[in-house]
Design a protein around this motif. Sequence first.
Motif, PDB file in Angstrom:
ATOM      1  N   LYS A  14      -1.454  23.454   5.173  1.00  0.00           N
ATOM      2  CA  LYS A  14      -0.973  22.392   4.302  1.00  0.00           C
ATOM      3  C   LYS A  14      -0.335  21.307   5.159  1.00  0.00           C
ATOM      4  O   LYS A  14       0.574  21.571   5.936  1.00  0.00           O
ATOM      5  N   ILE A  15      -0.855  20.092   5.019  1.00  0.00           N
ATOM      6  CA  ILE A  15      -0.377  18.954   5.810  1.00  0.00           C
ATOM      7  C   ILE A  15       0.195  17.907   4.859  1.00  0.00           C
ATOM      8  O   ILE A  15      -0.408  17.598   3.832  1.00  0.00           O
ATOM      9  N   THR A  16       1.349  17.380   5.221  1.00  0.00           N
ATOM     10  CA  THR A  16       2.001  16.376   4.389  1.00  0.00           C
ATOM     11  C   THR A  16       2.355  15.157   5.221  1.00  0.00           C
ATOM     12  O   THR A  16       2.891  15.291   6.326  1.00  0.00           O
ATOM     13  N   ALA A  17       2.030  13.977   4.713  1.00  0.00           N
ATOM     14  CA  ALA A  17       2.404  12.719   5.355  1.00  0.00           C
ATOM     15  C   ALA A  17       3.599  12.138   4.614  1.00  0.00           C
ATOM     16  O   ALA A  17       3.552  11.988   3.391  1.00  0.00           O
ATOM     17  N   PRO A  18       4.689  11.832   5.323  1.00  0.00           N
ATOM     18  CA  PRO A  18       5.879  11.280   4.667  1.00  0.00           C
ATOM     19  C   PRO A  18       5.530  10.077   3.796  1.00  0.00           C
ATOM     20  O   PRO A  18       4.663   9.273   4.135  1.00  0.00           O
ATOM     21  N   LEU A  19       6.204   9.971   2.665  1.00  0.00           N
ATOM     22  CA  LEU A  19       5.907   8.912   1.704  1.00  0.00           C
ATOM     23  C   LEU A  19       6.627   7.614   2.057  1.00  0.00           C
ATOM     24  O   LEU A  19       7.813   7.634   2.411  1.00  0.00           O
ATOM     25  N   PRO A  20       5.942   6.488   1.949  1.00  0.00           N
ATOM     26  CA  PRO A  20       6.647   5.204   2.019  1.00  0.00           C
ATOM     27  C   PRO A  20       7.672   5.146   0.887  1.00  0.00           C
ATOM     28  O   PRO A  20       7.460   5.730  -0.186  1.00  0.00           O
ATOM     29  N   SER A  21       8.767   4.454   1.089  1.00  0.00           N
ATOM     30  CA  SER A  21       9.838   4.449   0.095  1.00  0.00           C
ATOM     31  C   SER A  21       9.367   3.948  -1.260  1.00  0.00           C
ATOM     32  O   SER A  21       9.808   4.441  -2.307  1.00  0.00           O
ATOM     33  N   ILE A  22       8.435   2.999  -1.274  1.00  0.00           N
ATOM     34  CA  ILE A  22       7.984   2.426  -2.539  1.00  0.00           C
ATOM     35  C   ILE A  22       7.171   3.424  -3.357  1.00  0.00           C
ATOM     36  O   ILE A  22       6.995   3.259  -4.571  1.00  0.00           O
ATOM     37  N   LEU A  23       6.696   4.500  -2.730  1.00  0.00           N
ATOM     38  CA  LEU A  23       5.899   5.505  -3.427  1.00  0.00           C
ATOM     39  C   LEU A  23       6.689   6.789  -3.681  1.00  0.00           C
ATOM     40  O   LEU A  23       6.108   7.824  -4.011  1.00  0.00           O
ATOM     41  N   GLN A  24       8.004   6.725  -3.547  1.00  0.00           N
ATOM     42  CA  GLN A  24       8.856   7.866  -3.830  1.00  0.00           C
ATOM     43  C   GLN A  24       9.444   7.747  -5.235  1.00  0.00           C
ATOM     44  O   GLN A  24       9.735   6.650  -5.712  1.00  0.00           O
ATOM     45  N   THR A  25       9.623   8.900  -5.896  1.00  0.00           N
ATOM     46  CA  THR A  25      10.324   8.910  -7.174  1.00  0.00           C
ATOM     47  C   THR A  25      11.815   8.668  -6.918  1.00  0.00           C
ATOM     48  O   THR A  25      12.296   8.783  -5.775  1.00  0.00           O
ATOM     49  N   GLN A  26      12.540   8.360  -7.964  1.00  0.00           N
ATOM     50  CA  GLN A  26      13.982   8.143  -7.819  1.00  0.00           C
ATOM     51  C   GLN A  26      14.667   9.399  -7.284  1.00  0.00           C
ATOM     52  O   GLN A  26      15.574   9.316  -6.449  1.00  0.00           O
TER      53      GLN A  26
END
Length: 384
Positions: free
Chosen positions: A358-370
């Motif tokens: 399982k590989i995860t790429a950190p989310l840009p802030s604009i694509l994060q939930t509150q």
Amino acid sequence: MSNPPETSGEPQSQTFGLPWPDLNDGLFYNDVVRRSDSESTLIEFYSSKYKNSAPLQGWVQRIENGQIRVDGTIVTDPNTILRVGSELVYHRLPWREPDAPYLLEVLYEDGDMIALNKPSGLQVLPGGLFQQRTVLTQLQWQARKQSSSPTLQEPHPVPVHRLGRGTSGILLCAKTKLAKTRLAAYFADGTSYIEGNRKTNMEICGTRKISKIYRALVTGLLDEDKVLIKQPIGMVQYPGVAKGLYVASSSGKPALSEVNVLERDMQGNNTLVQVRIQSGRPHQIRIHLSFIGHPLLGDPLYVGGGQPICFDPEFVDGSFAQDGGYQRPSKPVPGDCGYYLHAHQLNLSHPTTNEVIKITAPLPSILQTQDEVCSNQLPKSGEQ
């Protein structure tokens, strides 16, 4: 390809990349005159064979500029008659490619594959104006940098799928021939399954060798919390896109996307969604979300119905740029950026061990939930 720019030796880190030179190396196109082209003139040959590269007068300029050799000799007369078997070489002069990021973060690596976090704005493979400023070039430079013999062409990782230039996130690359074959088959598996069963649903994802989850920010507020999109995707002629533009089309190939709402922004009138794709058609997520009336926020091309913002297949701009080629299209094209789409998670069976990765790429802030934003702002364990 030229050697990578020289840099001082530094410890190996989880990020690599070298700054782009001001100009690329140009390109060389090699042809051998076939019997069907014998007795054609030089200008007839190039203006017909490479009509998507430049208009007639642009090819005249290139020939008169001494950019074409016939059997090793520069020829500047466009009306030169060609002979069967003659070797033609066209030299596209070096040019400055549009700005693009160059740093790549390593998310996962072993002896068979490497997963990168591709930044938005960086093209994966050479094409169009981007012949050097690509992920592939940085992989080649990195392999050469790590090689014990700079003069030998060392094997380098190669991408096994594509991400749009404006899309960020996980890009999987193979380091061996076996891994390349198996990983490419993983990506093709879902698409072929959809083609054979239009009534399939996302439950089969659990049996697949690979699954991809994206984050996207779309315009408007989705009414349903979950939407399954089965709109076929086909191709139409489009100015500035030589091979054609992918659009929503009833006569196209089957495609399947599952959209789940994560958060609705009432004030901003947009929705944060998670998208799992079963098939892998080009620009599938952009087309599908546009098709249901919720195009990606900032998408300059697909604005509604899975169709381009302006569509006139008969329009052809005959003007040409300084190098003789067509001017950059005035209308939006697929490589234009501005939208928010991120390849967030990738689950796969390892190509040689079958271990689940399982590989995860950190989310840009604009694509994060509150909640994700708040969680990331909390001090980590051990911090004051």
